[in-house]
Every structure is written in C-alpha cells, then in structure tokens.
Motif scaffolding. Structure first.
Motif, short mmCIF file in Angstrom:
data_model
loop_
_atom_site.label_atom_id
_atom_site.label_comp_id
_atom_site.label_asym_id
_atom_site.label_seq_id
_atom_site.Cartn_x
_atom_site.Cartn_y
_atom_site.Cartn_z
N THR A 75 32.54 32.40 32.76
CA THR A 75 31.33 32.58 33.56
C THR A 75 31.27 31.56 34.69
N CYS A 76 32.00 30.49 34.56
CA CYS A 76 32.09 29.48 35.61
C CYS A 76 32.95 30.03 36.75
N PRO A 77 32.46 30.00 37.99
CA PRO A 77 33.25 30.54 39.11
C PRO A 77 34.61 29.86 39.27
N PHE A 78 34.71 28.56 38.99
CA PHE A 78 36.00 27.89 39.12
C PHE A 78 37.00 28.47 38.13
N PHE A 79 36.62 28.60 36.86
CA PHE A 79 37.53 29.14 35.85
C PHE A 79 37.88 30.58 36.16
N ALA A 80 36.90 31.38 36.57
CA ALA A 80 37.18 32.78 36.89
C ALA A 80 38.20 32.88 38.03
N GLY A 81 38.02 32.09 39.06
CA GLY A 81 38.95 32.10 40.19
C GLY A 81 40.32 31.57 39.81
N TRP A 82 40.35 30.53 39.00
CA TRP A 82 41.62 29.93 38.60
C TRP A 82 42.43 30.93 37.77
N ILE A 83 41.78 31.61 36.83
CA ILE A 83 42.47 32.60 36.01
C ILE A 83 42.94 33.77 36.88
N ALA A 84 42.15 34.17 37.84
CA ALA A 84 42.57 35.26 38.74
C ALA A 84 43.84 34.90 39.50
N ARG A 85 44.03 33.62 39.81
CA ARG A 85 45.22 33.17 40.54
C ARG A 85 46.40 32.86 39.62
N HIS A 86 46.17 32.87 38.32
CA HIS A 86 47.22 32.55 37.35
C HIS A 86 47.30 33.67 36.31
N PRO A 87 48.01 34.74 36.63
CA PRO A 87 48.03 35.92 35.76
C PRO A 87 48.55 35.66 34.34
N GLU A 88 49.28 34.57 34.14
CA GLU A 88 49.78 34.27 32.80
C GLU A 88 48.66 33.93 31.82
N TYR A 89 47.43 33.74 32.33
CA TYR A 89 46.28 33.44 31.46
C TYR A 89 45.31 34.62 31.34
N GLN A 90 45.52 35.69 32.08
CA GLN A 90 44.57 36.80 32.08
C GLN A 90 44.48 37.52 30.75
N ASP A 91 45.51 37.43 29.92
CA ASP A 91 45.46 38.07 28.61
C ASP A 91 44.46 37.41 27.67
N LEU A 92 44.01 36.21 28.01
CA LEU A 92 43.02 35.52 27.19
C LEU A 92 41.59 36.02 27.41
N LEU A 93 41.36 36.71 28.52
CA LEU A 93 40.00 37.09 28.89
C LEU A 93 39.36 38.02 27.87
N TYR A 94 38.11 37.75 27.60
CA TYR A 94 37.30 38.55 26.67
C TYR A 94 37.08 39.93 27.26
N GLN A 95 37.26 40.95 26.43
CA GLN A 95 36.99 42.33 26.81
C GLN A 95 35.88 42.85 25.91
N SER A 96 34.81 43.33 26.50
CA SER A 96 33.71 43.87 25.71
C SER A 96 34.18 45.09 24.93
N ARG A 97 33.76 45.19 23.69
CA ARG A 97 34.14 46.33 22.84
C ARG A 97 33.18 47.50 23.00
N SER A 98 32.02 47.24 23.57
CA SER A 98 31.04 48.31 23.73
C SER A 98 31.10 48.89 25.13
N LYS A 99 30.76 50.15 25.25
CA LYS A 99 30.71 50.81 26.55
C LYS A 99 29.25 51.00 26.92
N VAL A 100 28.98 50.79 28.17
CA VAL A 100 27.62 50.99 28.66
C VAL A 100 27.51 52.45 29.12
N SER A 101 26.51 53.13 28.62
CA SER A 101 26.32 54.53 29.04
C SER A 101 25.06 54.63 29.89
N ASP A 102 25.07 55.60 30.77
CA ASP A 102 23.92 55.82 31.66
C ASP A 102 22.85 56.64 31.00
#
Length: 102
Positions: A75-102
């Motif tokens: 949620t920190c902009p620095f960490f989000a940007g740093w991970i975006a520039r370092h793809p070797e860490y992107q597999d660590l990112l949390y993925q929500s298990r729920s889907k938002v429906s309209d």
C-alpha cells in the motif's frame, strides 16, 4: 556507504542504518499477520535520499517475506513502485481471492 537493514519487530518496521550509526536513517513500516505483510509507509532521511537506502529496505524486507512464505500487500507508494520495477518480486504480491460483482 554500507547500509544495514534489520527488522525491528517491536516497532513493526524495518530500519536502515548506515556506516554503523546508532539511529535509523530510513524505515519501512508494516502490518504483519501469519500469512501477509502489508508495507504501509517508507521514509528515508533527506541526507540519504537517492543513495540506495530505500532499495536496501525493500530488498531485505521482501527477501525475508519470501523466506517466511508471506504474501505482500504494497500500500506504500514506494514499495509498490519498487516492486513494479523489479519483476523478480512480483510473485509475492497478494491477490484477492474474492471477485467484486456489479
């Protein structure tokens, strides 16, 4: 300049020190559960900005999250940007298990 990073569990943050200084020159604040670590704020003192302190904080914290098998919420902009520039860490990112429906 040697950067040392350690997890200050009691303060819920990683701290970076340079050249053996006693006071941290940078911090990465987090919230941690048994499955997830959320990085919420990163700060580096102005005299050390642009000198790799933030990168050392991110790399150490993320390497430790990988070893502990934690998912990462950046949620920190620095960490989000740093991970975006370092793809070797992107597999660590949390993925929500729920889907938002309209």
């Amino acid at each position: 300049m040697a950067v040392e990073v350690r997890d200050a569990h009691a303060e819920n943050r990683y701290e970076a020190r340079v050249d053996g200084e006693s006071m941290p020159v940078g911090i990465a604040q987090y919230i941690r559960t048994s499955e997830l670590i959320a990085f919420v704020h990163t700060e580096v003192g102005p005299q050390h900005a642009g000198r790799g302190v933030g990168s050392a904080l991110a790399r150490t914290a993320l390497d430790e999250a990988r070893v502990a098998k934690l998912r990462v919420l950046a949620t920190c902009p620095f960490f989000a940007g740093w991970i975006a520039r370092h793809p070797e860490y992107q597999d660590l990112l949390y993925q929500s298990r729920s889907k938002v429906s309209d």
